[in-house]
Motif scaffolding. Structure first.
Motif, PDB file in Angstrom:
ATOM      1  N   ASP A   1      22.043 -41.678 -92.958  1.00 18.96           N
ATOM      2  CA  ASP A   1      20.640 -41.343 -92.713  1.00 18.96           C
ATOM      3  C   ASP A   1      19.746 -42.521 -93.073  1.00 18.96           C
ATOM      4  O   ASP A   1      19.838 -43.057 -94.189  1.00 18.96           O
ATOM      5  CB  ASP A   1      20.215 -40.136 -93.552  1.00 18.96           C
ATOM      6  N   PHE A   2      18.869 -42.899 -92.133  1.00 15.67           N
ATOM      7  CA  PHE A   2      17.980 -44.039 -92.333  1.00 15.67           C
ATOM      8  C   PHE A   2      16.557 -43.684 -91.905  1.00 15.67           C
ATOM      9  O   PHE A   2      16.365 -42.986 -90.908  1.00 15.67           O
ATOM     10  CB  PHE A   2      18.439 -45.242 -91.509  1.00 15.67           C
ATOM     11  N   ALA A   3      15.566 -44.199 -92.637  1.00 17.59           N
ATOM     12  CA  ALA A   3      14.159 -44.089 -92.253  1.00 17.59           C
ATOM     13  C   ALA A   3      13.579 -45.490 -92.229  1.00 17.59           C
ATOM     14  O   ALA A   3      13.709 -46.233 -93.203  1.00 17.59           O
ATOM     15  CB  ALA A   3      13.407 -43.208 -93.239  1.00 17.59           C
ATOM     16  N   MET A   4      12.943 -45.855 -91.127  1.00 18.15           N
ATOM     17  CA  MET A   4      12.501 -47.242 -90.947  1.00 18.15           C
ATOM     18  C   MET A   4      11.277 -47.313 -90.040  1.00 18.15           C
ATOM     19  O   MET A   4      11.166 -48.160 -89.175  1.00 18.15           O
ATOM     20  CB  MET A   4      13.641 -48.092 -90.393  1.00 18.15           C
ATOM     21  N   GLY A   5      10.337 -46.396 -90.256  1.00 16.15           N
ATOM     22  CA  GLY A   5       9.154 -46.349 -89.416  1.00 16.15           C
ATOM     23  C   GLY A   5       9.281 -45.272 -88.358  1.00 16.15           C
ATOM     24  O   GLY A   5      10.029 -44.307 -88.516  1.00 16.15           O
ATOM     25  N   CYS A   6       8.541 -45.405 -87.279  1.00 13.05           N
ATOM     26  CA  CYS A   6       8.569 -44.406 -86.210  1.00 13.05           C
ATOM     27  C   CYS A   6      10.000 -44.164 -85.740  1.00 13.05           C
ATOM     28  O   CYS A   6      10.703 -45.098 -85.359  1.00 13.05           O
ATOM     29  CB  CYS A   6       7.708 -44.879 -85.038  1.00 13.05           C
TER      30      CYS A   6
ATOM     31  N   GLY B   1       5.654 -34.586 -97.738  1.00 14.45           N
ATOM     32  CA  GLY B   1       6.433 -35.590 -98.452  1.00 14.45           C
ATOM     33  C   GLY B   1       7.570 -36.194 -97.661  1.00 14.45           C
ATOM     34  O   GLY B   1       8.297 -37.039 -98.171  1.00 14.45           O
ATOM     35  N   HIS B   2       7.749 -35.779 -96.398  1.00 15.44           N
ATOM     36  CA  HIS B   2       8.863 -36.272 -95.605  1.00 15.44           C
ATOM     37  C   HIS B   2       8.580 -37.642 -94.988  1.00 15.44           C
ATOM     38  O   HIS B   2       7.425 -38.026 -94.813  1.00 15.44           O
ATOM     39  CB  HIS B   2       9.190 -35.297 -94.475  1.00 15.44           C
ATOM     40  N   THR B   3       9.655 -38.325 -94.651  1.00 13.57           N
ATOM     41  CA  THR B   3       9.576 -39.527 -93.843  1.00 13.57           C
ATOM     42  C   THR B   3      10.315 -39.280 -92.534  1.00 13.57           C
ATOM     43  O   THR B   3      11.189 -38.394 -92.465  1.00 13.57           O
ATOM     44  CB  THR B   3      10.172 -40.742 -94.582  1.00 13.57           C
ATOM     45  N   GLU B   4       9.960 -40.000 -91.495  1.00 14.74           N
ATOM     46  CA  GLU B   4      10.649 -39.876 -90.207  1.00 14.74           C
ATOM     47  C   GLU B   4      12.008 -40.560 -90.323  1.00 14.74           C
ATOM     48  O   GLU B   4      12.078 -41.742 -90.649  1.00 14.74           O
ATOM     49  CB  GLU B   4       9.826 -40.504 -89.089  1.00 14.74           C
ATOM     50  N   ALA B   5      13.075 -39.829 -90.052  1.00 13.69           N
ATOM     51  CA  ALA B   5      14.426 -40.324 -90.308  1.00 13.69           C
ATOM     52  C   ALA B   5      15.317 -40.199 -89.083  1.00 13.69           C
ATOM     53  O   ALA B   5      15.056 -39.400 -88.175  1.00 13.69           O
ATOM     54  CB  ALA B   5      15.055 -39.558 -91.469  1.00 13.69           C
TER      55      ALA B   5
ATOM     56  N   THR C   1       9.426 -54.091 -96.742  1.00 15.87           N
ATOM     57  CA  THR C   1       8.518 -54.455 -97.838  1.00 15.87           C
ATOM     58  C   THR C   1       7.132 -53.838 -97.685  1.00 15.87           C
ATOM     59  O   THR C   1       6.254 -54.102 -98.508  1.00 15.87           O
ATOM     60  CB  THR C   1       8.361 -55.989 -97.918  1.00 15.87           C
ATOM     61  N   GLN C   2       6.922 -53.011 -96.679  1.00 17.17           N
ATOM     62  CA  GLN C   2       5.559 -52.602 -96.333  1.00 17.17           C
ATOM     63  C   GLN C   2       5.083 -51.308 -96.979  1.00 17.17           C
ATOM     64  O   GLN C   2       3.942 -50.888 -96.754  1.00 17.17           O
ATOM     65  CB  GLN C   2       5.417 -52.517 -94.813  1.00 17.17           C
ATOM     66  N   GLY C   3       5.903 -50.653 -97.743  1.00 22.02           N
ATOM     67  CA  GLY C   3       5.453 -49.424 -98.397  1.00 22.02           C
ATOM     68  C   GLY C   3       5.215 -48.304 -97.409  1.00 22.02           C
ATOM     69  O   GLY C   3       6.073 -48.002 -96.576  1.00 22.02           O
ATOM     70  N   PHE C   4       4.030 -47.701 -97.484  1.00 21.84           N
ATOM     71  CA  PHE C   4       3.730 -46.541 -96.648  1.00 21.84           C
ATOM     72  C   PHE C   4       3.200 -46.940 -95.279  1.00 21.84           C
ATOM     73  O   PHE C   4       2.179 -46.423 -94.807  1.00 21.84           O
ATOM     74  CB  PHE C   4       2.719 -45.630 -97.348  1.00 21.84           C
ATOM     75  N   ARG C   5       3.878 -47.848 -94.651  1.00 18.23           N
ATOM     76  CA  ARG C   5       3.527 -48.191 -93.276  1.00 18.23           C
ATOM     77  C   ARG C   5       4.680 -48.982 -92.669  1.00 18.23           C
ATOM     78  O   ARG C   5       5.592 -49.435 -93.353  1.00 18.23           O
ATOM     79  CB  ARG C   5       2.236 -48.993 -93.193  1.00 18.23           C
TER      80      ARG C   5
ATOM     81  N   TYR D   1       6.053 -43.010 -92.725  1.00 22.70           N
ATOM     82  CA  TYR D   1       6.632 -44.231 -92.158  1.00 22.70           C
ATOM     83  C   TYR D   1       7.314 -45.089 -93.220  1.00 22.70           C
ATOM     84  O   TYR D   1       7.682 -46.229 -92.944  1.00 22.70           O
ATOM     85  CB  TYR D   1       5.547 -45.048 -91.449  1.00 22.70           C
ATOM     86  N   ARG D   2       7.494 -44.570 -94.413  1.00 18.89           N
ATOM     87  CA  ARG D   2       8.117 -45.377 -95.456  1.00 18.89           C
ATOM     88  C   ARG D   2       9.604 -45.571 -95.189  1.00 18.89           C
ATOM     89  O   ARG D   2      10.256 -44.768 -94.513  1.00 18.89           O
ATOM     90  CB  ARG D   2       7.894 -44.744 -96.831  1.00 18.89           C
ATOM     91  N   SER D   3      10.135 -46.642 -95.734  1.00 21.27           N
ATOM     92  CA  SER D   3      11.539 -47.009 -95.566  1.00 21.27           C
ATOM     93  C   SER D   3      12.405 -46.246 -96.569  1.00 21.27           C
ATOM     94  O   SER D   3      12.052 -46.124 -97.745  1.00 21.27           O
ATOM     95  CB  SER D   3      11.685 -48.518 -95.784  1.00 21.27           C
ATOM     96  N   ALA D   4      13.550 -45.735 -96.091  1.00 17.98           N
ATOM     97  CA  ALA D   4      14.425 -44.975 -96.984  1.00 17.98           C
ATOM     98  C   ALA D   4      15.854 -44.953 -96.453  1.00 17.98           C
ATOM     99  O   ALA D   4      16.089 -45.048 -95.250  1.00 17.98           O
ATOM    100  CB  ALA D   4      13.919 -43.541 -97.150  1.00 17.98           C
ATOM    101  N   ILE D   5      16.782 -44.818 -97.376  1.00 11.98           N
ATOM    102  CA  ILE D   5      18.185 -44.564 -97.066  1.00 11.98           C
ATOM    103  C   ILE D   5      18.590 -43.333 -97.862  1.00 11.98           C
ATOM    104  O   ILE D   5      18.393 -43.285 -99.085  1.00 11.98           O
ATOM    105  CB  ILE D   5      19.087 -45.745 -97.469  1.00 11.98           C
TER     106      ILE D   5
END
Length: 219
Positions: free
Chosen positions: A49-54, A94-98, A124-128, A137-141
């Protein structure tokens, strides 16, 4: 959630209540790969599972990768069960797009997927991400095993080293066990959006800095 001009994540007691069941149904099969979105998946498949923006552009990055069986988009890392797109965009879940990636580890390794993840966005962009701004739009694994957790953390450290040498910022990517924050399917129109809308918005772009090859494995 916007307080003044700075987005921030809600506390659990601030989050929307959500709902016990999904508010919508999703298609059975991937429009590009023809594989089932919900499974069953082939024996030996693994999930990442990855989140990396839109998630529209992010999903396409992975469905084009050899060894990937299926991909699907959803919401992860938040507090509200079974959210809708509008609720996620409010910043109150609290969700991010994943993107969930189901893959054959004999063809593509978790380490190779991590490399693709780091190079396909700016962590490196935080909440964008680019012009997209907000907590979703935050980055997450989100990891599915101790091996994935270790590999993801090692890859973050390795990529930070090369970003430092390039004079870039600090990685803000969250790395959390998936079992702690469930993955909820996004609406059907979001699934494989850029296949249905080839001229649609992508929003994916990296730093231009290569991630070291073979930085980690998920053994």
């Amino acid at each position: 959630m916007l307080f003044g001009t700075t987005p921030r994540l809600p506390e659990p007691d601030e989050a929307l209540k959500g709902r016990p069941e999904p508010a919508f149904t999703v298609p059975e099969r991937h429009t590009v790969l023809g594989t089932p979105l919900r499974g069953p998946y082939p024996e030996g498949s693994e999930v990442a599972d990855f989140a990396m923006g839109c998630f529209w552009g992010a999903e396409r990055v992975f469905w084009q990768t050899e060894g990937v069986y299926t991909t699907l988009v959803g919401y992860q890392g938040g507090y509200s069960p079974n959210p809708t797109y509008e609720e996620v965009c409010s910043g109150l879940t609290g969700h991010t797009e994943a993107v969930r990636v189901v893959y054959d580890p004999a063809v593509v390794s978790y380490g190779e997927l991590l490399k693709l993840f780091w190079e396909s966005h700016d962590p490196t962009q935080g909440f964008r991400q680019g012009n997209d701004r907000g907590t979703q739009y935050r980055s997450a694994i989100h990891t599915h095993s101790a091996g994935q957790q270790q590999a993801a953390e090692a890859s973050r450290e390795a990529y930070q080293s090369v970003l430092d040498k390039a004079g870039l910022g600090t990685i803000t990517t969250e790395i959390l066990p998936a079992e702690d924050r469930p993955f909820y399917f996004a609406e059907g129109y979001h699934q494989q959006y850029l296949d249905k809308n080839p001229a649609g918005y992508c929003g994916i772009g990296g730093t231009g800095v290569s991630c070291p090859v073979g930085i980690a494995s998920a053994g």
